[in-house]
Scaffold this active site. Structure first.
Site, PDB file in Angstrom:
ATOM      1  N   ARG A 174       2.081  10.258  -7.961  1.00  0.00           N
ATOM      2  CA  ARG A 174       3.324   9.575  -8.330  1.00  0.00           C
ATOM      3  C   ARG A 174       3.201   9.144  -9.786  1.00  0.00           C
ATOM      4  NH1 ARG A 174       2.761   5.819  -3.117  1.00  0.00           N
ATOM      5  NH2 ARG A 174       3.494   7.277  -1.540  1.00  0.00           N
ATOM      6  N   ARG A 267      11.091   1.074  -3.015  1.00  0.00           N
ATOM      7  CA  ARG A 267       9.931   1.497  -3.822  1.00  0.00           C
ATOM      8  C   ARG A 267      10.324   2.696  -4.689  1.00  0.00           C
ATOM      9  NH1 ARG A 267       4.329   2.954  -0.879  1.00  0.00           N
ATOM     10  NH2 ARG A 267       5.387   4.929  -0.483  1.00  0.00           N
ATOM     11  N   ARG A 278       8.452   9.897   6.671  1.00  0.00           N
ATOM     12  CA  ARG A 278       7.599   8.714   6.799  1.00  0.00           C
ATOM     13  C   ARG A 278       8.140   7.754   7.856  1.00  0.00           C
ATOM     14  NH1 ARG A 278       4.055   7.973   1.990  1.00  0.00           N
ATOM     15  NH2 ARG A 278       3.833  10.110   1.315  1.00  0.00           N
TER      16      ARG A 278
HETATM   17  N1  LIG Z   1      -6.912   9.596   7.088  1.00  0.00           N
HETATM   18  C1  LIG Z   1      -6.668   9.235   5.844  1.00  0.00           C
HETATM   19  N2  LIG Z   1      -5.483   8.710   5.510  1.00  0.00           N
HETATM   20  C2  LIG Z   1      -5.289   8.321   4.236  1.00  0.00           C
HETATM   21  C3  LIG Z   1      -6.285   8.463   3.235  1.00  0.00           C
HETATM   22  N3  LIG Z   1      -5.802   7.987   2.076  1.00  0.00           N
HETATM   23  C4  LIG Z   1      -4.554   7.568   2.333  1.00  0.00           C
HETATM   24  N4  LIG Z   1      -4.249   7.770   3.627  1.00  0.00           N
HETATM   25  C5  LIG Z   1      -3.009   7.428   4.343  1.00  0.00           C
HETATM   26  O1  LIG Z   1      -2.038   8.382   4.048  1.00  0.00           O
HETATM   27  C6  LIG Z   1      -0.767   7.778   4.186  1.00  0.00           C
HETATM   28  C7  LIG Z   1       0.097   8.137   2.988  1.00  0.00           C
HETATM   29  O2  LIG Z   1      -0.433   7.569   1.826  1.00  0.00           O
HETATM   30  P1  LIG Z   1       0.324   7.673   0.453  1.00  0.00           P
HETATM   31  O3  LIG Z   1       0.675   9.099   0.192  1.00  0.00           O
HETATM   32  O4  LIG Z   1      -0.452   6.971  -0.592  1.00  0.00           O
HETATM   33  O5  LIG Z   1       1.711   6.959   0.768  1.00  0.00           O
HETATM   34  P2  LIG Z   1       2.075   5.430   1.059  1.00  0.00           P
HETATM   35  O6  LIG Z   1       1.263   4.952   2.223  1.00  0.00           O
HETATM   36  O7  LIG Z   1       3.508   5.526   1.375  1.00  0.00           O
HETATM   37  O8  LIG Z   1       1.801   4.649  -0.177  1.00  0.00           O
HETATM   38  C8  LIG Z   1      -1.017   6.288   4.344  1.00  0.00           C
HETATM   39  O9  LIG Z   1      -0.895   5.963   5.719  1.00  0.00           O
HETATM   40  C9  LIG Z   1      -2.425   6.106   3.900  1.00  0.00           C
HETATM   41  O10 LIG Z   1      -3.052   5.030   4.578  1.00  0.00           O
HETATM   42  C10 LIG Z   1      -7.548   9.015   3.642  1.00  0.00           C
HETATM   43  O11 LIG Z   1      -8.477   9.166   2.871  1.00  0.00           O
HETATM   44  N5  LIG Z   1      -7.668   9.386   4.941  1.00  0.00           N
HETATM   45  N1  LIG Z   2       5.904  -8.701   2.402  1.00  0.00           N
HETATM   46  C1  LIG Z   2       6.686  -7.964   1.623  1.00  0.00           C
HETATM   47  N2  LIG Z   2       7.973  -8.296   1.433  1.00  0.00           N
HETATM   48  C2  LIG Z   2       8.779  -7.538   0.672  1.00  0.00           C
HETATM   49  N3  LIG Z   2       8.386  -6.421   0.004  1.00  0.00           N
HETATM   50  C3  LIG Z   2       7.110  -6.048   0.153  1.00  0.00           C
HETATM   51  C4  LIG Z   2       6.186  -6.784   0.964  1.00  0.00           C
HETATM   52  N4  LIG Z   2       4.997  -6.162   0.920  1.00  0.00           N
HETATM   53  C5  LIG Z   2       5.157  -5.090   0.106  1.00  0.00           C
HETATM   54  N5  LIG Z   2       6.396  -5.014  -0.350  1.00  0.00           N
HETATM   55  C6  LIG Z   2       7.003  -3.961  -1.199  1.00  0.00           C
HETATM   56  O1  LIG Z   2       7.203  -2.837  -0.350  1.00  0.00           O
HETATM   57  C7  LIG Z   2       6.961  -1.617  -1.041  1.00  0.00           C
HETATM   58  C8  LIG Z   2       5.897  -0.831  -0.293  1.00  0.00           C
HETATM   59  O2  LIG Z   2       4.649  -1.494  -0.417  1.00  0.00           O
HETATM   60  P1  LIG Z   2       3.307  -0.674  -0.608  1.00  0.00           P
HETATM   61  O3  LIG Z   2       2.227  -1.661  -0.865  1.00  0.00           O
HETATM   62  O4  LIG Z   2       3.496   0.414  -1.600  1.00  0.00           O
HETATM   63  O5  LIG Z   2       3.158  -0.041   0.855  1.00  0.00           O
HETATM   64  P2  LIG Z   2       2.102   0.987   1.468  1.00  0.00           P
HETATM   65  O6  LIG Z   2       0.919   0.996   0.563  1.00  0.00           O
HETATM   66  O7  LIG Z   2       1.790   0.437   2.814  1.00  0.00           O
HETATM   67  O8  LIG Z   2       2.794   2.299   1.540  1.00  0.00           O
HETATM   68  C9  LIG Z   2       6.538  -1.995  -2.441  1.00  0.00           C
HETATM   69  O9  LIG Z   2       7.649  -1.854  -3.299  1.00  0.00           O
HETATM   70  C10 LIG Z   2       6.110  -3.465  -2.324  1.00  0.00           C
HETATM   71  O10 LIG Z   2       6.351  -4.185  -3.524  1.00  0.00           O
END
Ligand SMILES: Nc1nc2c(ncn2[C@@H]2O[C@H](COP(=O)(O)OP(=O)(O)O)[C@@H](O)[C@H]2O)c(=O)[nH]1
Ligand SMILES: Nc1ncnc2c1ncn2[C@@H]1O[C@H](COP(=O)(O)OP(=O)(O)O)[C@@H](O)[C@H]1O
Length: 399
Positions: A174, A267, A278
């Protein structure tokens, strides 16, 4: 491996072998485990070689070069070997403190599992580390729930205490994401090859992309004396639960599906199609997170500050004052040393005076509570410097 030496300094009863030089710069140890002889060879500056021989009644048999899993140590100026039930402890001579203790696993549960999967005879290396690492923390939850936000708050408040396990992924980066910091962005075929080579602790296909935690990602954080945080999905958490890595498992839940959708959309990092994918996966993830028994704790991320405080409580950090860090224990082995074994204690006799005080010439290495192992690190080693055998091993001054 060169001509046979006339004298093999191996104490078969004790399972220790102090090593012998075959020719200048090439060293070997022999260790007998059951009906097999393991010959571990090292030439200065090169990785160790391992071959084994199934012994017949005459002590002879065919030699086989073994496939070695894990990171192989580099040989320096000789080594000694000590048999510990299902693995061989290797003490490298004249090596750096963080590189002098290694384990060659020959019959551990990990090696037995790998032999079954690969259908060939293998051994596996792991590096020995003094002391224990704090249990890693596995954080899971649906996309957009706030895992990344909570983790980054924790790392900002306690930078010297936590380290992030940088996963590999085949998804595109990203805008703000940096390679090697947020993820190791990688090609699918490269990652698949590395998975085959046993470099991953766990991996899973998530939202159509491959994600995985490499063994090195976790070990590097622990080596730096920090507590490792893993942000992985539920399938990954299940694999870690089943692995030899002892960890704490936390699942983050959204207050509602509507709020989750709002966070994901706000986000603004995913396309509409990706957001829908998702959200479709989120329901099943939440059900599994709550009912699978994988997770030790479930946290609701309604109000961010409240959730963060609860996370700190789980990690024992509420009202926490960071103490000054004590230096980790290190061991420096001089070139000339001999090893012997008494139960779970390895006695290392330092022949040359590589130690500060001439009288402190014995090191006792305790291997009674080893943790972890191949394909990562073997932790839980403890050592003390003792003055002499006649002292009855009563010295416990840190070295
Ligand atoms: N099994 C596994 N899941 C992962 C790993 N790294 C990230 N994830 C999971 O992949 C999913 C997607 O992650 P990401 O693409 O960063 O999207 P986001 O969770 O929406 O920020 C999330 O549920 C993460 O916890 C990994 O190394 N192993
Ligand atoms: N408790 C909360 N209340 C409102 N917004 C939140 C909260 N926690 C996270 N966010 C917002 O929600 C979005 C997703 O959070 P993020 O940390 O990227 O989620 P994840 O890593 O689980 O995918 C981000 O824009 C973040 O700033």
């Amino acid at each position: 491996m060169g001509e046979a030496p006339t004298f093999i300094p191996q104490d078969l009863q004790n399972g220790t072998c102090n090593g012998f030089e075959l020719k200048s710069g090439t060293f070997e140890t022999d260790t007998i485990v059951g009906n097999k002889k393991y010959v571990i060879g090292g030439t200065y500056g090169e990785t160790f070689s391992v071959k084994d021989q199934i012994l017949d009644n005459n002590g002879l048999g065919e030699w086989v070069d073994l496939i070695q899993l894990g990171t192989k140590p580099i040989s320096c100026n000789g080594h000694s070997a000590v048999l510990l039930k299902d693995r061989i402890l290797i003490l490298k001579k004249n090596a750096k403190p963080d590189d002098c203790i290694w384990f060659l696993e020959v019959d551990t549960p990990y090696v037995r599992q790998q032999k079954k999967i690969l259908g060939i005879d293998v051994v596996a290396w792991s590096k020995g580390v003094i002391g224990n690492a704090e249990k890693p923390v596995v954080i899971s939850g649906p996309s957009g729930v706030g895992k990344g936000t909570l983790i980054s708050m924790l790392m900002t408040e306690f930078p010297s205490m936590f380290g992030f396990s940088v996963s590999h992924t085949t998804r595109a980066a990203r805008g703000m994401e940096k390679d090697g910091v947020h993820y190791h962005f990688t090609e699918k075929n490269v990652m698949e090859k590395e998975i085959k080579d046993g470099k991953f602790l766990e991996f899973a296909s998530v939202h159509g992309n491959l994600y995985g935690t490499s063994v090195e990602a976790v070990e590097m954080v622990s080596d730096a004396g920090k507590r490792c945080i893993l942000d992985i999905d539920v399938q990954g958490a299940r694999s870690v639960r089943a692995s030899s890595l002892e960890a704490m498992f936390i699942f983050i839940c959204p207050p509602s599906m509507e709020e989750l959708e709002k966070r994901l959309r706000d986000r603004g990092t995913e396309t509409e199609e990706q957001v829908l994918k998702r959200l479709r996966n989120a329901q099943a993830e939440i059900e599994q997170g709550k009912s699978s028994g994988i997770f030790d704790h479930i946290l609701y991320n309604g109000k961010l500050e409240e959730c963060y405080e609860n996370l700190k409580k789980l990690l024992g950090l509420d009202g926490y004052v960071t103490p000054p860090k004590s230096a980790p224990k290190k061991m420096n082995l001089p070139r000339d040393h001999s090893v012997s074994k008494i139960d779970d204690k390895i006695i290392i006799g330092c022949i040359s005076s590589g130690l500060e005080k001439e009288s402190k010439n014995l090191i006792m290495l305790d291997v009674s509570s080893l943790k972890g192992g191949a394909p990562g690190r073997t932790r839980g080693l403890d050592f003390q410097v003792i003055d002499s055998f006649s002292d009855g091993f009563n010295g416990n001054e840190p070295f």
